[in-house]
Design a protein around this motif. Structure first.
Motif, mmCIF file in Angstrom:
data_model
loop_
_atom_site.group_PDB
_atom_site.id
_atom_site.type_symbol
_atom_site.label_atom_id
_atom_site.label_comp_id
_atom_site.label_asym_id
_atom_site.label_seq_id
_atom_site.Cartn_x
_atom_site.Cartn_y
_atom_site.Cartn_z
ATOM 1 N N ALA A 150 35.843 8.255 1.844
ATOM 2 C CA ALA A 150 36.812 9.163 2.478
ATOM 3 C C ALA A 150 37.414 10.109 1.456
ATOM 4 N N GLU A 151 37.770 9.582 0.278
ATOM 5 C CA GLU A 151 38.342 10.449 -0.755
ATOM 6 C C GLU A 151 37.309 11.442 -1.271
ATOM 7 N N ARG A 152 36.056 11.024 -1.339
ATOM 8 C CA ARG A 152 35.000 11.905 -1.868
ATOM 9 C C ARG A 152 34.799 13.147 -1.002
ATOM 10 N N ILE A 153 34.866 12.977 0.316
ATOM 11 C CA ILE A 153 34.574 14.118 1.192
ATOM 12 C C ILE A 153 35.813 14.668 1.883
ATOM 13 N N GLY A 154 36.953 14.011 1.715
ATOM 14 C CA GLY A 154 38.186 14.508 2.336
ATOM 15 C C GLY A 154 38.219 14.316 3.840
ATOM 16 N N ALA A 155 37.564 13.271 4.328
ATOM 17 C CA ALA A 155 37.541 12.995 5.768
ATOM 18 C C ALA A 155 37.312 11.513 5.975
ATOM 19 N N GLU A 156 37.885 10.994 7.054
ATOM 20 C CA GLU A 156 37.699 9.599 7.398
ATOM 21 C C GLU A 156 36.398 9.423 8.194
ATOM 22 N N ARG A 157 35.988 8.162 8.308
ATOM 23 C CA ARG A 157 34.744 7.880 9.025
ATOM 24 C C ARG A 157 34.819 8.340 10.476
ATOM 25 N N HIS A 158 35.977 8.165 11.121
ATOM 26 C CA HIS A 158 36.076 8.605 12.509
ATOM 27 C C HIS A 158 35.991 10.127 12.629
ATOM 28 N N ASP A 159 36.406 10.851 11.581
ATOM 29 C CA ASP A 159 36.249 12.310 11.585
ATOM 30 C C ASP A 159 34.763 12.683 11.560
ATOM 31 N N VAL A 160 34.003 11.952 10.728
ATOM 32 C CA VAL A 160 32.558 12.207 10.647
ATOM 33 C C VAL A 160 31.902 11.897 11.997
ATOM 34 N N LEU A 161 32.314 10.801 12.604
ATOM 35 C CA LEU A 161 31.761 10.440 13.906
ATOM 36 C C LEU A 161 32.034 11.520 14.948
ATOM 37 N N GLU A 162 33.263 12.047 14.953
ATOM 38 C CA GLU A 162 33.602 13.106 15.913
ATOM 39 C C GLU A 162 32.711 14.325 15.719
ATOM 40 N N GLN A 163 32.520 14.712 14.458
ATOM 41 C CA GLN A 163 31.675 15.879 14.198
ATOM 42 C C GLN A 163 30.231 15.593 14.605
ATOM 43 N N ALA A 164 29.788 14.363 14.393
ATOM 44 C CA ALA A 164 28.416 14.009 14.770
ATOM 45 C C ALA A 164 28.235 14.044 16.279
ATOM 46 N N VAL A 165 29.256 13.618 17.029
ATOM 47 C CA VAL A 165 29.183 13.681 18.493
ATOM 48 C C VAL A 165 29.006 15.126 18.943
ATOM 49 N N LEU A 166 29.809 16.025 18.394
ATOM 50 C CA LEU A 166 29.715 17.440 18.766
ATOM 51 C C LEU A 166 28.347 18.009 18.391
ATOM 52 N N ALA A 167 27.865 17.677 17.177
ATOM 53 C CA ALA A 167 26.553 18.182 16.753
ATOM 54 C C ALA A 167 25.457 17.662 17.669
ATOM 55 N N ALA A 168 25.569 16.398 18.068
ATOM 56 C CA ALA A 168 24.548 15.828 18.959
ATOM 57 C C ALA A 168 24.548 16.529 20.305
ATOM 58 N N GLU A 169 25.729 16.828 20.836
ATOM 59 C CA GLU A 169 25.794 17.511 22.132
ATOM 60 C C GLU A 169 25.214 18.916 22.025
ATOM 61 N N LEU A 170 25.577 19.634 20.962
ATOM 62 C CA LEU A 170 25.079 20.994 20.799
ATOM 63 C C LEU A 170 23.579 21.021 20.523
ATOM 64 N N ALA A 171 23.074 19.966 19.863
ATOM 65 C CA ALA A 171 21.640 19.904 19.565
ATOM 66 C C ALA A 171 20.833 19.399 20.756
ATOM 67 N N GLY A 172 21.521 18.952 21.811
ATOM 68 C CA GLY A 172 20.812 18.407 22.962
ATOM 69 C C GLY A 172 20.322 16.992 22.743
ATOM 70 N N GLU A 173 20.832 16.313 21.697
ATOM 71 C CA GLU A 173 20.448 14.931 21.416
ATOM 72 C C GLU A 173 21.421 14.010 22.148
ATOM 73 N N HIS A 174 21.320 13.988 23.472
ATOM 74 C CA HIS A 174 22.347 13.321 24.269
ATOM 75 C C HIS A 174 22.309 11.800 24.146
ATOM 76 N N GLU A 175 21.136 11.200 24.019
ATOM 77 C CA GLU A 175 21.065 9.758 23.828
ATOM 78 C C GLU A 175 21.816 9.364 22.559
ATOM 79 N N ARG A 176 21.526 10.061 21.480
ATOM 80 C CA ARG A 176 22.196 9.803 20.214
ATOM 81 C C ARG A 176 23.682 10.111 20.337
ATOM 82 N N GLY A 177 24.013 11.188 21.040
ATOM 83 C CA GLY A 177 25.413 11.569 21.184
ATOM 84 C C GLY A 177 26.233 10.532 21.921
ATOM 85 N N VAL A 178 25.649 9.939 22.967
ATOM 86 C CA VAL A 178 26.375 8.908 23.720
ATOM 87 C C VAL A 178 26.664 7.712 22.818
ATOM 88 N N LYS A 179 25.684 7.308 22.005
ATOM 89 C CA LYS A 179 25.903 6.176 21.096
ATOM 90 C C LYS A 179 26.975 6.507 20.056
#
Length: 952
Positions: free
Chosen positions: A430-459
């Motif tokens: 978290a200190e290395r990147i300036g973000a918590e794990r849940h922040d990374v997860l949130e960004q990954a959810v958005l990226a998955a939705e925009l990429a059309g990777e809905h199965e991955r996004g739901v998980k």
């Protein structure tokens, strides 16, 4: 005399070369060139592009890079753009694009500045795609242009998406897109497989697979390599060992012209054997270069090796002379990617880690060694390969940010997934990147939705929700539930409504929030498809109230449009849409105008105002193009454009519109209606096989909404009835009878009930017919009749139902014809006139029957509606008008008559070829000639004309 490393002539590829040159002459278009590694794809393309350039064409070449599983977003297009900038300068490229548009290219090349925003969206990605297309077409308008994308089997998701967009959307400029890929790399689940299959269906795409050389061609190749006649037996031995692969042949021949001895059996060993002939220090440097990729800059290799320019040049010269490396601009490329792979795979574990570490350290010390857009993805690759979790995580985080700016959402998701994979291996992540794990997860959810990777996004959303629940952050939980619900809808999971309801309920009404407004709007938008209108109306009303309280104009427009969709009143309601349009225009935000165009054209078509609907939908399609949203909003609006064109009888225009939309590979929810409309035109023209072909994909989306489900049932029931299968037609009608209350119910139910009543009249079992008719009339009695279009269907249904009861009523059919004429729909008008004429004949009124038939004949002829034309001709003979004027028999050859008989039986080209022992291509040529001679637009029309002329 030593053997040449590469033959001076192209062997065994004359047909493929002619095909490429023909494709360039007929451009726009695309050619997909596949083949196993070493079969000669690159050689073929070099010959073709050299000849094309000599003839005045512009050649642009970009290659996909192999960086493990990471990929590099848009790598070949970045290379093409960099080459253009090197050739014409930034201003030269800018001069080819609309004013102020070049800023969008910053996502591909830093020389164009910084992207307008870091938070890229689907619209930004679509705009980038349109910008690249515009640039290529402007170049092609100046001179024919060839865009070569090599090694597509390594293409990242974003490159594949952009490539597909360009191929499907190229206009009229002479732009030829050539794509190469290795067939032996395409395992069963390889992502390129699906793209190739989809592009195969695009009209202007050719596909060719290079095969191994024949024995005679291998002999020619050996002669070219030796520059003389080969010794006795050499060709046979090379042929046996090399099995016709040109790369094997080149590797098997020693420089003295003899067959290399003690060669290993596999290609990998052959390639390493070629490297092992080089000096040891050259081999060592090649092993070092193999860790850098198929192509590596001279400066980067110098930095990693620690050599100066002179020493590096000296060490690499034997590799260049031995054709292991080729000079490529300011760097080097392995002659074949397999050489690099073989060298890299041959590295020992410690050596592998050490070399990737050296690359990473060199790039960190001198970032300018690679273009800025490649820095972090290269660092992420090298640190990961070097097994350094800390710096691999940091680099992947930064690479994800770069990918997001470049609207490369699939690559962004891959990098964020890498961060999550490494998280537990880095204690201070978290200190290395300036973000918590849940922040990374949130960004990954958005990226998955925009990429059309809905199965991955739901998980990912589920994982993120667990962490947000632990934090007690209701707002972020609500946002994640809404995202998971939207993706669940795309995956056709019935539970998606539970997520949307939970998202709306997660936040209290006070204080009002944008998150709750969005959740309610999503609930209203999607709930109406399954749960009816009441829940959707309540949610939309509350969303509207919140939007107005917090002064969120886009949210207000969205809520107003959702409310308008809940229960459309085709007798009024247009004023409300006009007012929403004014609100959107005053806000300065133009994007809501696309949804206004969708709903307004939908309303106009449903009101029977077809010409106005065409105008509004066409404007919407153009607006979508300006916003860079042709593939999404544009294809959806194509439904609303094609539908009124079909209604107006402008069928050829409608088919063009539908074909262009389908070529863009739209979402399943869009494809359904496109296929239904195309199938109904085919059916009306008598091409039952084509109608059946469109029905199959239309069935993919049966559960979503009346507009798709009932439209599919409309096509299926009409097709089964045309095939003489009334019982099956009624089974399709049952889907409408059993699902009342869906939004826009009446609009999509009335035409199916008309078909159902007609099927009852043709059902042999009269008791069963009476039961079906009772159910159909009961459903009709519960339907509203709003607007002139529904009134026309209602009047037609009454006439059909009377006919099913055994009553022929000319006046009822005249009323139906008048209703259809009033709103300008010639096809149902002509059918109604034919029914009225038949009823008049039954009453002995031949004169009025003749008048109706003449009017119907004119309409049917203009539409080229072959089955209706035959019915009118038959009724005309019964009315004593005589048969239509005889057409002269066309001058068909005996073979064409054989083909025509099979066409009339509904055979496909492949089936005709098998029956007549000819190739499918020859069968296709015969069919095309027959259609031309009969002046028939379709196979069904040709069959009907042949029967009229007694040719079959």
């Amino acid at each position: 005399m030593s053997a040449r490393s590469v033959s001076p002539v192209l062997v065994g590829r004359s047909a493929e070369l002619r095909m490429l040159e023909t494709a360039l002459g007929e451009a726009p278009g695309a050619v997909l060139v596949g083949g196993e590694a070493g079969v000669g794809k690159t050689r073929l393309l070099r010959h073709f592009t050299d000849r094309a350039a000599a003839a005045g064409a512009r050649v642009l070449v970009g290659g996909c890079l192999e960086l493990g599983s990471d990929g590099l977003p848009f790598a070949p297009f970045t290379a093409v753009l960099r080459g253009l900038v090197r050739e014409t300068g930034i201003d030269g490229v800018a001069g080819l694009l609309p004013r102020s548009a070049t800023a969008g290219l910053a996502r591909l090349l830093p020389e164009f500045g910084e992207p307008e925003s870091d938070a890229a969206s689907g619209e930004d990605r679509a705009r980038l795609f349109e910008l690249v297309l515009t640039l290529l077409e402007r170049l092609a308008e100046r001179s024919p242009t060839v865009l070569v994308i090599e090694d597509a089997h390594w293409a990242d998701r974003s490159t594949r998406d952009l490539l597909a967009f360009l191929i499907r959307n190229s206009g009229t400029a002479p732009l030829l897109i050539v794509v190469t890929y290795r067939t032996d790399e395409l395992h069963r689940t390889h992502p390129l497989r699906r793209l190739l299959a989809e592009l195969d269906r695009v009209e202007r795409v050719r596909r060719v697979e290079l095969t191994r050389l024949t024995r005679g061609e291998v002999a020619d190749l050996v002669r070219g390599l030796l520059d003389r006649e080969p010794p006795a037996g050499l060709v046979e031995r090379v042929w046996e060992r090399g099995e016709g692969n040109p790369l094997f042949v080149e590797a098997l021949l020693a420089r003295d012209g003899s067959l290399a001895c003690a060669l290993p059996e596999s290609l990998r060993d052959l390639l390493l054997a070629a490297v092992q002939k080089l000096p040891e220090e050259t081999q060592e440097t090649l092993r070092l270069a193999s860790a850098g990729g198929t192509r590596i800059e001279h400066a980067l290799l110098a930095a990693v090796s620690g050599m100066d320019d002179t020493a590096l040049t000296r060490v690499l010269r034997p590799a260049v002379e031995g054709n292991v490396l080729v000079v490529d601009g300011d760097g080097y490329a392995f002659r074949h990617a397999l050489i690099r792979e073989a060298l890299h795979d041959d590295l020992l574990p410690g050596e592998h880690t050490r070399l990737h570490t050296r690359y990473a350290e060199a790039l960190e010390n001198e970032p300018e060694l690679v273009p800025s857009g490649r820095l972090w993805v290269e660092l992420a690759h090298h640190w990961y390969s070097a097994h350094d979790p800390t710096w691999a995580l940091v680099s992947a985080w930064r690479a994800a940010g770069d990918a997001r700016k470049a609207v490369a959402y699939a690559e962004c998701l891959a990098m964020l997934s890498r961060v999550l994979e490494l998280w537990d291996k880095v204690p201070d992540a978290a200190e290395r990147i300036g973000a918590e794990r849940h922040d990374v997860l949130e960004q990954a959810v958005l990226a998955a939705e925009l990429a059309g990777e809905h199965e991955r996004g739901v998980k990912l959303a589920t994982a993120a929700l667990r962490e947000m629940e632990a934090l007690g952050d209701d707002a972020r939980c609500a946002a994640l539930l809404e995202q998971r619900g939207r993706m669940g809808y795309e995956l056709a999971r019935p539970g998606y409504l539970d997520d949307l309801r939970a998202a709306a309920a997660r936040l209290p009404a006070e204080p009002p929030s944008a998150v709750r407004a969005r959740a309610l709007a999503s609930l209203a938008t999607f709930a109406r498809h399954l749960s009816g209108t009441d829940e959707a109306r309540v949610a939309a009303q509350e969303s509207l109230a919140i939007a107005r309280r917090i002064a969120d104009t886009p949210a207000e427009v969205n809520a107003l449009l959702t409310l308008a969709c809940v229960d459309i009143d085709y007798d009024g309601g247009l004023e409300e849409l006009v007012e929403v349009e004014r609100i959107a225009q005053r806000s300065g935000n133009q994007r809501p105008l696309l949804r206004v165009a969708v709903l307004r054209s939908h309303y106009l078509e449903g009101s029977g105002r077809h010409a106005e609907a065409v105008e509004v939908a066409a404007q919407g399609v153009e607006l979508a193009r300006e916003f860079g949203l042709s593939r999404t909003h544009g294809t959806f609006l194509s439904i609303n454009l094609a539908e009124p064109l079909v209604s107006l009888g402008r069928w050829d225009e409608a088919l063009t519109c539908l074909r262009q939309a389908l070529d863009q590979d739209p979402a399943i929810s869009i494809r359904t209606s496109l296929h239904v409309l195309a199938g109904e035109v085919a059916l009306a023209r008598g091409d039952l096989a084509e109608a059946e072909r469109h029905l199959s994909p239309a069935r993919e989306m049966m559960w979503r909404k009346a507009q798709d489900f009932f439209a599919m049932l409309r096509l299926e029931s009409a097709l089964r009835l045309a095939q003489g299968r009334p019982a099956e037609a009624l089974e399709a009608v049952a889907g409408v009878l059993d699902n009342p209350g869906l939004p826009d119910d009446a609009r999509y139910t009335w035409p199916v009930l008309v078909i159902g009543a007609g099927a009852c009249g043709e059902l042999p079992d009269r008791a069963a017919a009476a039961d079906w008719l009772e159910r159909i009339e009961k459903r009709a009695a519960g339907l509203a009749v709003r607007g002139p279009l529904q009134e026309a269907h209602h009047v037609t249904f009454a006439a059909k139902a009377a006919l099913a009861h055994g009553r022929r009523d000319a006046a009822a059919w005249d009323a139906a014809a008048t209703a259809w004429e009033r709103i300008g729909q010639p096809y149902p008008q002509a059918k109604s006139l034919a029914h009225a004429a038949e009823a008049a004949l039954a009453d002995g009124d031949r004169q009025s029957a003749a008048l109706r038939l003449r009017r119907a004949a004119v309409l049917a002829e203009r539409l080229q509606a072959a089955p209706l034309q035959h019915r009118i001709a038959d009724l005309s003979r019964r009315a004593g008008l005589g048969a239509p004027a005889e057409r002269p028999a066309p001058n068909l050859t005996p073979r064409e008559l054989e083909v025509l008989r099979l066409v009339a039986q509904g055979r496909t080209n492949r089936e005709i070829a098998a029956a007549l022992f000819i190739s499918a291509k020859t069968a296709s040529v015969h069919v095309s000639n027959i259609l031309a001679k009969l002046e028939a637009p379709t196979r069904g029309h040709a069959a009907a004309t042949a029967r009229d002329l007694k040719l079959v």
